[in-house]
Motif scaffolding. Structure first.
Motif, mmCIF file in Angstrom:
data_model
loop_
_atom_site.group_PDB
_atom_site.id
_atom_site.type_symbol
_atom_site.label_atom_id
_atom_site.label_comp_id
_atom_site.label_asym_id
_atom_site.label_seq_id
_atom_site.Cartn_x
_atom_site.Cartn_y
_atom_site.Cartn_z
ATOM 1 N N PHE A 4 44.440 54.074 27.477
ATOM 2 C CA PHE A 4 43.872 53.906 29.059
ATOM 3 C C PHE A 4 43.527 52.441 29.467
ATOM 4 O O PHE A 4 43.869 52.132 30.677
ATOM 5 N N ASN A 5 43.176 51.457 28.626
ATOM 6 C CA ASN A 5 43.039 50.224 29.033
ATOM 7 C C ASN A 5 44.436 49.451 29.330
ATOM 8 O O ASN A 5 44.266 48.802 30.481
ATOM 9 N N ALA A 6 45.246 49.799 28.532
ATOM 10 C CA ALA A 6 46.565 49.351 28.993
ATOM 11 C C ALA A 6 47.016 49.942 30.280
ATOM 12 O O ALA A 6 47.866 49.066 31.096
ATOM 13 N N TYR A 7 46.752 51.074 30.478
ATOM 14 C CA TYR A 7 47.079 51.442 31.893
ATOM 15 C C TYR A 7 46.394 50.713 33.087
ATOM 16 O O TYR A 7 47.081 50.542 34.144
ATOM 17 N N ILE A 8 45.125 50.543 32.871
ATOM 18 C CA ILE A 8 44.305 49.908 33.524
ATOM 19 C C ILE A 8 44.958 48.294 33.929
ATOM 20 O O ILE A 8 44.844 47.849 34.951
ATOM 21 N N ASN A 9 45.386 47.748 32.697
ATOM 22 C CA ASN A 9 45.833 46.512 32.905
ATOM 23 C C ASN A 9 47.165 46.444 33.663
ATOM 24 O O ASN A 9 47.395 45.607 34.395
ATOM 25 N N LYS A 10 48.033 47.448 33.583
ATOM 26 C CA LYS A 10 49.222 47.677 34.335
ATOM 27 C C LYS A 10 48.723 47.753 35.937
ATOM 28 O O LYS A 10 49.306 47.274 36.715
ATOM 29 N N LEU A 11 47.741 48.666 36.045
ATOM 30 C CA LEU A 11 47.252 48.748 37.584
ATOM 31 C C LEU A 11 46.844 47.083 38.167
ATOM 32 O O LEU A 11 46.942 46.984 39.310
ATOM 33 N N GLU A 12 46.099 46.514 37.312
ATOM 34 C CA GLU A 12 45.701 45.100 37.693
ATOM 35 C C GLU A 12 47.054 44.538 38.237
ATOM 36 O O GLU A 12 46.879 43.795 39.087
ATOM 37 N N GLN A 13 48.170 44.366 37.375
ATOM 38 C CA GLN A 13 49.078 43.748 37.677
ATOM 39 C C GLN A 13 49.901 44.185 39.056
ATOM 40 O O GLN A 13 50.149 43.300 39.904
ATOM 41 N N ILE A 14 49.927 45.319 39.186
ATOM 42 C CA ILE A 14 50.454 45.961 40.201
ATOM 43 C C ILE A 14 49.824 45.693 41.796
ATOM 44 O O ILE A 14 50.572 45.099 42.669
ATOM 45 N N THR A 15 48.307 45.711 41.491
ATOM 46 C CA THR A 15 47.652 45.601 42.671
ATOM 47 C C THR A 15 47.301 44.154 42.702
ATOM 48 O O THR A 15 46.419 43.909 43.959
ATOM 49 N N ASN A 16 47.540 43.242 41.656
ATOM 50 C CA ASN A 16 47.333 41.902 41.977
ATOM 51 C C ASN A 16 45.616 41.660 42.184
ATOM 52 O O ASN A 16 45.411 40.842 43.045
ATOM 53 N N GLN A 17 45.018 42.247 41.257
ATOM 54 C CA GLN A 17 43.440 42.165 41.503
ATOM 55 C C GLN A 17 42.777 42.418 39.918
ATOM 56 O O GLN A 17 43.313 43.417 39.318
ATOM 57 N N SER A 18 41.707 41.732 39.745
ATOM 58 C CA SER A 18 41.035 42.111 38.511
ATOM 59 C C SER A 18 40.161 43.412 38.527
ATOM 60 O O SER A 18 39.748 43.634 39.587
ATOM 61 N N ILE A 19 40.310 44.050 37.483
ATOM 62 C CA ILE A 19 39.696 45.385 37.302
ATOM 63 C C ILE A 19 38.628 45.378 36.309
ATOM 64 O O ILE A 19 38.957 45.355 34.984
ATOM 65 N N THR A 20 37.482 44.815 36.518
ATOM 66 C CA THR A 20 36.258 44.765 35.431
ATOM 67 C C THR A 20 35.075 45.834 35.770
ATOM 68 O O THR A 20 34.492 46.189 34.747
ATOM 69 N N THR A 21 35.002 46.351 36.916
ATOM 70 C CA THR A 21 33.858 47.339 37.321
ATOM 71 C C THR A 21 34.604 48.514 38.028
ATOM 72 O O THR A 21 35.594 48.554 38.207
ATOM 73 N N LEU A 22 33.885 49.576 38.123
ATOM 74 C CA LEU A 22 34.112 50.698 38.790
ATOM 75 C C LEU A 22 34.607 50.568 40.040
ATOM 76 O O LEU A 22 35.773 51.076 40.451
ATOM 77 N N ASN A 23 33.900 49.887 40.795
ATOM 78 C CA ASN A 23 34.507 49.525 42.186
ATOM 79 C C ASN A 23 35.757 48.914 42.324
ATOM 80 O O ASN A 23 36.769 49.293 42.964
ATOM 81 N N ASP A 24 36.281 47.822 41.355
ATOM 82 C CA ASP A 24 37.376 47.395 40.949
ATOM 83 C C ASP A 24 38.265 48.443 40.940
ATOM 84 O O ASP A 24 39.443 48.540 41.698
ATOM 85 N N PHE A 25 37.984 49.404 40.002
ATOM 86 C CA PHE A 25 39.187 50.425 39.560
ATOM 87 C C PHE A 25 39.321 51.321 40.621
ATOM 88 O O PHE A 25 40.484 51.772 40.928
ATOM 89 N N LEU A 26 38.321 51.716 41.472
ATOM 90 C CA LEU A 26 38.629 52.882 42.400
ATOM 91 C C LEU A 26 39.357 52.162 43.652
ATOM 92 O O LEU A 26 40.208 52.517 44.279
ATOM 93 N N SER A 27 38.992 50.789 43.923
ATOM 94 C CA SER A 27 39.506 50.147 45.044
ATOM 95 C C SER A 27 41.288 49.873 44.631
ATOM 96 O O SER A 27 41.973 50.218 45.336
ATOM 97 N N ALA A 28 41.407 49.622 43.356
ATOM 98 C CA ALA A 28 43.031 49.528 43.129
ATOM 99 C C ALA A 28 43.555 50.839 43.271
ATOM 100 O O ALA A 28 44.802 51.057 43.758
ATOM 101 N N LEU A 29 42.878 51.905 42.721
ATOM 102 C CA LEU A 29 43.564 53.261 42.750
ATOM 103 C C LEU A 29 43.559 53.845 43.999
ATOM 104 O O LEU A 29 44.792 54.325 44.811
#
Length: 468
Positions: free
Chosen positions: A196-221
């Protein structure tokens, strides 16, 4: 005795034949859920031979071959394509009364005009004849879709997908459209933190934003949801054992996501709350955009761990589960409805024991705002055969409005699966005709024919309202 698979196959009365041939047969196909590979459509490929287009990736056939004693070498192994096809041809005569027997010969007829039965004796001739045709432009994948009068297809796509092949195809203005569907199963799969974290790391790369918090994650998704919408998507899809509907607070989900990013193990209750929250977020985004959301419920996947480790998922080791569905489904739909955020929804059921449950449940949330707003989807996977389709149709007829059903879909990885729409249409027409013959419905073929046309095409056309 009736001939096998003639023009009146499955049509057991004159009204059935009239309904099918005059009202259902020529309706275009809107295949709003399948697993076709967009790249193959975008590049309009030709398959090299019949095995590659017909057996590769088809775990329906793989399960039958294994059951017939065929070694895995001829199923997913390194045997030649001709050898694999010959083993399938040896299996086909033993599939009688399994839907594969009907589908196999229906597909040979509709795509290749071959009316000969597939047997070990006919195998090489049929293989060579079909493989030769598959090399021609008339048998490219787009040509095959046009041959079946396909108007629209929706593929199944992960939020991280670039959709480059959808974009390339859209520029060509073909006779049919291919649109993505947002399938975020991996975006809530918190059971394995490493994956799951590997998936989130790919999401970071694609969206060009750091994902450390829930709000980051939801914003990227949410940005990916927006991206899909910008490229024609108006459908989401979820493959779940059951709906997740645990109570949670925003603070709890925030804390759980923090544990995820720190690779701290989650308790079962935390995983269930996280998945419940994600389902609500996705559903609210769907409603905001006017999408249709689909939920495929009830599959018990990856039962054979030995074969899973050898071949991976989606290779034929899944089955029907007996999960408790009613309370969580009610709670989930009600939570969205209570805030007026329930989008148009299709619920597919894999356990026939739950047919009445699902058919009754949808009536609780059909509020008159849209005809058939919440749907009991057509028979799915293990149930998309004569008995399963008939049970789904009859259950919906008894507890809802069959006349508002959005019809059939292939749910398939194969470009040769579209006669499943014909199979459904023939069964549908025969069921209506049985009631006419028995005096349970009036002999009003014009009105019943319109209902048939609606179920086969018009309801889906109006419900999805796909745009080029």
């Amino acid at each position: 005795m009736k001939p096998f698979l003639d023009e009146n196959f499955l049509l057991h009365s004159k009204p059935a034949q009239e309904l099918y041939h005059n009202y259902a047969k020529e309706q275009p196909i809107i295949d709003y859920h399948n697993h076709l590979i967009p790249e193959q459509v975008a590049h309009d490929i030709n398959f090299e031979n019949l095995t590659q287009i017909w057996l590769y990736g088809d775990h329906y056939k793989w399960r039958a071959m294994r059951t017939n004693g065929v070694d895995e070498r001829y199923v997913t192994g390194h045997a030649s394509d001709l050898e694999k096809f010959q083993k399938w041809a040896e299996t086909v005569p033993y599939t009688m009364r399994n839907p594969l027997y009907h589908w196999t010969h229906l597909e040979l007829q509709r795509y290749f005009n071959i009316h000969e039965l597939l047997t070990p004796k006919s195998a090489e001739k049929i293989y060579n004849q079909c493989s030769e045709l598959l090399q021609t432009q008339d048998y490219s994948v787009r040509s095959l879709l046009r041959k079946m009068n396909v108007e629209a297809i929706c593929t199944t796509d992960d939020p991280l997908d670039s959709l480059e092949h959808h974009q390339a195809f859209a520029k060509e203005n073909d006779t049919f459209i291919m649109l993505p569907a947002f399938r975020p199963d991996k975006a809530m799969a918190c059971d394995n933190l490493e994956t799951f974290n590997a998936y989130i790391n790919k999401l970071e790369q694609i969206t060009n934003q750091s994902i450390t918090t829930l709000n980051d994650f939801l914003s990227a998704l949410k940005s990916r949801h927006d991206y899909f919408a910008a490229h024609g998507c108006s459908v989401s899809d979820h493959g779940l054992e059951h709906i997740y509907a645990e109570d949670y607070t925003e603070a709890e989900i925030t804390a759980i996501f923090g544990k995820i990013r720190n690779n701290q193990p989650l308790a079962l209750s935390e995983r269930l709350k996280f998945k419940s929250a994600l389902l609500i977020y996705f559903a609210e985004w769907d409603h905001e955009k006017g999408w249709v959301q689909q939920y495929h419920l009830g599959a018990l996947r990856n039962n054979n761990t030995r074969m899973l480790s050898l071949l991976g998922p989606d290779t034929g080791w899944d089955s029907i589960g007996d999960f408790t569905q009613a309370q969580a489904l009610s709670k989930f739909l009600n939570k969205l409805d209570s805030t007026n955020k329930l989008a148009k929804t299709i619920i597919y059921n894999l356990n026939p024991a739950d047919n009445e449950l699902i058919a009754a449940m949808i009536g609780n949330f059909n509020d008159g705002s849209v005809a058939g707003k919440v749907q009991f989807g057509s028979a799915w996977w293990f149930l998309d055969q004569k008995d399963g389709m008939t049970k789904q149709i009859n259950t919906l007829s008894n507890m809802g409005l069959l006349s508002r059903l959005v019809g059939m879909l292939t749910d398939s990885r194969s470009f040769l699966s579209f006669p499943r729409h014909e199979y459904f249409r023939r069964l549908l027409c025969n069921l209506f005709a049985e009631d006419i013959v028995n005096g349970e419905l009036p002999h009003d073929l014009e009105w019943i024919g319109k209902i048939i046309q609606d179920i086969c095409y018009s309801n889906a056309k109006n419900y999805f309202n796909f745009k080029r």
